[in-house]
Design an enzyme around this catalytic site. Structure first.
Site, mmCIF file in Angstrom:
data_model
loop_
_atom_site.group_PDB
_atom_site.id
_atom_site.type_symbol
_atom_site.label_atom_id
_atom_site.label_comp_id
_atom_site.label_asym_id
_atom_site.label_seq_id
_atom_site.Cartn_x
_atom_site.Cartn_y
_atom_site.Cartn_z
ATOM 1 N N SER A 49 17.407 14.159 -48.385
ATOM 2 C CA SER A 49 17.781 12.629 -47.808
ATOM 3 C C SER A 49 18.869 13.192 -46.876
ATOM 4 O O SER A 49 18.146 12.394 -45.420
ATOM 5 C CB SER A 49 18.113 12.449 -48.828
ATOM 6 O OG SER A 49 17.022 12.137 -49.790
ATOM 7 N N HIS A 53 26.392 11.441 -49.175
ATOM 8 C CA HIS A 53 27.086 9.825 -50.120
ATOM 9 C C HIS A 53 28.788 9.251 -49.622
ATOM 10 O O HIS A 53 29.702 10.662 -49.960
ATOM 11 C CB HIS A 53 26.411 10.611 -50.996
ATOM 12 C CG HIS A 53 24.878 10.814 -51.101
ATOM 13 N ND1 HIS A 53 24.205 9.045 -51.432
ATOM 14 C CD2 HIS A 53 24.308 11.098 -51.301
ATOM 15 C CE1 HIS A 53 22.942 9.966 -51.347
ATOM 16 N NE2 HIS A 53 22.761 11.244 -52.020
ATOM 17 N N CYS A 406 9.363 23.299 -25.891
ATOM 18 C CA CYS A 406 8.521 21.479 -27.010
ATOM 19 C C CYS A 406 9.175 20.602 -25.803
ATOM 20 O O CYS A 406 9.526 20.166 -25.646
ATOM 21 C CB CYS A 406 9.603 21.792 -28.549
ATOM 22 S SG CYS A 406 9.476 20.212 -29.188
#
Lengths: 490, 428, 123
Positions: A49, A53, A406
């Site tokens: 993720s 935290h 890109c």
């Protein structure tokens, strides 16, 4: 010639292994980090993720609680010196019903007990609407935790690795450890797919494979079980989906399916939690993707599914007992585990590194600080972050910064060449992608992947047909004229 | 920083950009900049080595490179068209400044009087259609594979499954077969193919390649490289039907699942977009909702024949030249053109009654295959213009030449294009 | 020899589906085609089907390929053989569009020509 001897060998170049390597590189000890993958950060670190935290929900007194809070503080200190992609967005933990508000109050208390810094308080509906306009109106309240954020996890591991190497550590890719070798109860080296490495101290940061490493020398004190989490990533163009990391009220097993921004301006939803027996099971499933969509919709009802650019899965390394396992092996002297590092492992990694260095010192590893330790890792040049003036100057110095490879993420040939040439540089398409973002955009490499492959072939002096997507066996293309075998069945 | 002023700046040197440049040059624009990111003009045509291009425009069947070559030579005939190769446009501002980058010139700022957007389109990727499974090497979009096979000399795999039966997918099936790869199957989620009949016959049937209609890929397997795909039949809502799954062993999955107009540069202009086409809203001169900005080709709506790209882009180039020279009349009454029942898209989306021309050519696509249909332009229940067609398919753009005076003295605010069936007793 | 085939006409977008039969006397009969061009296409598909060939050949010293095309249709059953033969061909730059790359391929009276220009190393 590869150095086959070191004071300390760290098994695993994920976020934990690289953080430990960087921490050890402050001292006059020789360090090798080896990894079975082709690149740094090619296991759990590349697919998670990416949340910093707060440490609010870890059970007080656990390693998780202690190291999370300390790790968060360390990131605040080191993100500038290592040029990390970090945003301190804060997080919201949403109650999906009135009954959960009590749980939020309990969480707030627990957070204060864990030593979480900054503002922690329950926001009213009106405050919520101002902070997160997209939040479901069915959410009665949410807990605001200021001390939370997002970080690019593989970017952080690569910066740790580069800085460790700058300060003397060595990285060995494609090096799978087959056995921790001990004599008279003491580590003497490692048998690997790249030969024997002599060493007296081994740090087991092998993630999903930490139990296999441990078992290879008779230490079967823990088992790692993979727990899969699936994600959907959204394009930048979907607009301001969320401003902060939005969690549901945590369940017993995980923190739940969340909605969050990434440091590069995308958004993601996920992860679910699916136990699996296969440490290579990175497949997404239709059911899993449906599960995270419906979970995320409880928080953000207007999920822009048409803006999805990719789906992926990662595996958490879950140990029995639930807490991190950071300790010396009780079977073999010189072997140290940093295992079972699931969430909040990314946040805790710098603190795990500090703790590991203390454990090594206690076990007799002589640690003399190096005068020449350079904590600063220059941030790689990023064309898209510069002003036109700065870009122009960069191109004058090196014209390769003037060719866009890109188009979605505006990555230049110069940046790709840098990513290949840097310390433990990219050797694969995905290696370039994780370092530069080439191929991370909305066309997912459709335009740039042949071009990036050609640059890799040129820079590494390899035939294009040998360029891989990621690890061994993932060659992208087959030479049309490289042999007759393709034409045999015509 | 490199700075220059131009009457017309064209973003993209593919078929649309080249035709726009020629159109602008033929209509009096004095300085024209044609900006292309590749190291040659021609765009995607250079990798489309098959034939079948140019039947409408040149009355003969050309290959992609041959078609491109004709326009490259035409562009070269006009000394006032300056071609900037190896140059990527980074930003287009509402003030008509076009920021570019090139290895030798560095950052460039082109000040334009008129801008033509001709960036083309990109391919829809695996992520956009969310095929579950592993993420190994060997999953490519068909166009990426086409570039590798036709320009660079590499194959994407030896045993290939193709998802999507649009023309690129079909053409690649034949191309890979001729190069010695084996195409195990082509799958199409719709109950009908999205490709030309000719390509079904010559690219699949000629080589005994099976086409599975109403089928899709439900999973990709393989840790490092693709080893297998799982396929399944789909129901009427295009959802996989449980129990119909079967596996095909392969080392490559090619995706030919749609094209998306490449409008990232246009987004910052604040112009109006058409959700159905994915491109800007334009009038019959191909001017967008911002004066002096024009759009043509696949950036505007995805075409199936390059001939119409050229025609449309010449219109845009001509209009841009007129705008740059101050010859464009002030906007007249604007009539909205809407896609009604049975019609998926229609371009232009509005008609500027003050703009020159006796006819307005409408480009449209039907929503599903139809036979013996009438395309009717209606306003307030009244049919202003109608044209019968023996056949229309969503994959083949239909063109409708509408006399402007059918809008009448006092044109309505909006007109709607609908499909009707006289043979089913529908009033036209 | 009796031959019957279902054929989808590709002459125009209508895509008529019909049947073509060849009897022992060599007479061709058809069903289901709605125009003359369709009829003659169907006959040819049954008796002597032809296809255009497009493929690529290598350019010496270059990193891009040269696209080539047959200057007229080839017998359908020779397409693969021709394509295979061309994989062994390498040309020297410069190449002009339309330049014959492989004359009279397989003795079929069809030339394979360059479908674009390739400039010389200096150009």
């Amino acid at each position: 010639m590869v150095k086959q001897q070191a004071d300390v060998v760290i098994i695993g170049a994920g976020i934990v292994g690289t953080a430990i390597a960087r921490e050890l590189s402050r001292y006059s000890v020789s360090v090798i980090v080896c990894d079975q993958g082709a690149d740094v950060a090619s296991g759990t670190t590349k697919a998670n993720s990416g949340i910093l935290h707060s440490g609010i929900d870890a059970a007080p007194g656990t390693l998780k609680a202690k190291l999370n809070v300390r790790g968060f503080a360390l990131y605040q200190k080191m993100h500038a010196e290592l040029g990390l992609d970090i945003k301190f967005t804060g997080s919201l933990i949403a109650a999906t019903c009135r009954e959960e508000i009590a749980a939020l109050e309990e969480l707030a208390m627990r957070g204060r007990r864990n030593g979480v810094a900054g503002d922690i308080r329950i926001l009213s509906r009106a405050e919520l609407a101002a902070k997160e306009p997209g939040l479901s109106p069915a959410i009665p309240a949410a807990l605001w935790v200021e001390a939370a954020g997002i970080v690019c996890p593989y970017g952080a591991a690569m910066a740790f690795a580069r800085n460790a190497i700058r300060n003397g550590a060595a990285f060995l890719p494609d090096c799978k450890v087959q056995k921790v070798v001990s004599e008279a109860g003491r580590v003497v080296g490692l048998e690997t797919t790249r030969g024997f490495i002599k060493c007296r101290y081994v740090v087991n940061a092998a993630g999903l494979w930490a139990d296999d490493v441990s078992r290879s020398c008779g230490d079967d004190s823990f088992v790692i079980r993979p727990r899969k989490g699936e994600y959907i990533l959204f394009d930048k163009s979907v607009g301001n989906l969320v401003n902060t990391v939005v969690f549901p009220t945590p369940g017993r097993v995980t923190k739940g399916i969340l909605v969050a921004p990434t440091t590069h301006g995308n958004y993601f939803v996920g992860p679910n939690a699916q136990d699996t027996l296969d440490k290579g099971d990175l497949a997404t499933t239709r059911e899993g993707l449906e599960e995270i969509v419906s979970g995320a919709r409880k928080l953000i009802p207007s999920l822009p599914l048409a803006g999805a650019i990719t789906q992926f899965a990662g595996l958490r390394a879950v140990a029995d007992g639930g807490d991190f396992i950071i300790r010396p092996s009780d079977k073999v002297f010189g072997l140290f585990h940093a295992a079972g590092i699931q969430s909040p492992g990314l946040t805790a990694a710098p603190a795990i590194a500090e703790m590991m260095v203390e454990l090594l010192a206690e076990a007799g590893l002589p640690l003399t600080p190096k005068q020449c330790f350079d904590p600063v890792e220059p941030r790689p040049k990023r064309f898209r972050e510069l002003s036109y003036q700065e870009r122009d100057e960069l191109i004058r110095a090196n014209p390769l910064y003037g060719r866009i490879i890109c188009r979605c993420e505006q990555v230049t040939e110069g940046e790709i060449v840098d990513a290949i040439r840097e310390q433990c540089g990219a050797r694969t398409l995905d290696g370039v992608k994780r370092r530069t973002r080439a191929g991370m955009g909305r066309c997912q490499g459709g335009f740039c992947s042949p071009r990036v492959a050609a640059i890799l072939a040129r820079e590494l002096n390899m035939p294009l047909a040998a360029i891989c997507k990621d690890g061994a066996g993932s060659a992208l293309f087959i030479g049309k004229y490289s042999g007759n075998e393709v034409h045999e069945h015509v | 920083m490199f700075e220059a002023e131009y009457d017309v700046v064209i973003v993209g040197g593919g078929p649309a950009g080249m035709a726009a440049a020629v159109g602008a040059a033929q209509n009096g624009a004095e300085r024209i900049a044609l900006i292309e990111r590749d190291d040659e003009l021609g765009g995607i045509l250079q990798q489309c080595i098959h034939n079948g291009f140019g039947l409408h425009r040149f009355g003969e069947e050309l290959t992609g490179p041959q078609y491109a070559g004709r326009f490259i030579r035409q562009v070269a005939e006009y000394p006032n068209i300056e071609v900037f190769l190896d140059t990527t446009v980074l930003e287009v501002t509402p003030e008509k400044q076009v920021y570019t980058v090139n290895p030798q010139r560095g950052i460039g700022r082109f000040q334009a009087k008129a801008v033509v957007l001709a960036m083309g389109c990109r391919e829809r990727s695996r992520g956009a259609i969310a095929i579950p499974g592993h993420r190994p090497a060997g999953v490519f979009t068909a166009g990426t594979a086409q570039r590798m096979v036709n320009r660079e000399g590499y194959l994407p795999g030896k045993r290939v499954v193709i998802l999507g039966s649009g023309d690129i997918g079909l053409i690649m099936a034949r191309r890979l077969t001729l190069e010695g790869a084996e195409v195990a199957a082509v799958l199409e989620i719709m109950p009908y193919s999205n490709g030309l009949t000719r390509n079904i016959v010559q690219c699949l049937e000629d080589f005994d390649i099976p086409l599975y209609l109403s089928h899709t890929v439900t999973a990709v397997k393989g840790a490092a490289r693709v080893t297998e795909v799982t396929c399944a039949a789909v129901d009427e809502e295009l959802k996989p039907i449980p129990g119909t799954e079967f596996a095909i062993a392969c080392d490559c999955l090619l995706l030919s699942v749609g094209l998306i107009p490449e409008n990232e540069l246009s987004r910052s202009l604040g112009i109006e977009f058409d959700r159905r086409t994915g491109g800007p809203v334009v009038d019959q001169t191909r001017q967008t909702s911002a004066a002096g900005f024009f759009a043509a080709g696949n950036v505007l709506h995805v075409h199936d024949l390059v001939d119409w790209v050229s025609a449309e882009s010449e219109t845009a180039g001509r209009s841009a030249a007129r705008y740059a020279r101050g010859l464009r009349a002030a906007a007249g009454r604007l009539v909205r053109v809407e896609a009604g029942s049975g019609v998926r898209v229609v371009v232009p989306q509005r008609i500027d009654c003050a703009a020159a021309g006796e006819y307005i050519e409408l480009y449209c696509r039907v929503a599903s295959p139809e036979r013996n249909l009438t395309l009717a332009l209606t306003a307030g229940g009244r049919t202003l213009f109608a044209q019968r067609l023996p056949l229309a398919k969503p994959s083949e753009m239909a063109t409708l030449k509408v006399p402007k005076d059918c809008l009448g003295e006092n044109p309505p605010e909006a007109i709607t294009l609908v499909v009707k069936h006289a043979d089913r007793g529908e009033e036209i | 020899m009796n031959k019957t085939r279902k054929i989808t006409c590709i002459v125009c977008p209508l895509g008529c589906e019909g049947e073509v039969r060849l009897d022992q006397e060599g007479n061709v009969t058809t069903d289901g085609f709605t125009c003359k061009r369709g009829l003659s296409y169907a006959r040819e598909e049954l008796t002597a089907p032809k296809r255009m060939l497009t493929t690529t050949v290598r350019v010496a010293g270059g990193d891009r390929l040269l696209p080539v095309v047959s200057d007229r249709p080839l017998p359908k059953d020779k397409i693969r053989e021709c394509a295979r033969l061309l994989t062994a061909v390498t040309v020297e730059a410069p190449v002009a569009e339309g330049q014959v790359i492989c004359p009279d391929i397989l003795g079929l009276g069809v030339n394979i020509i360059a479908s674009r220009e390739i400039k010389g190393a200096a150009g």
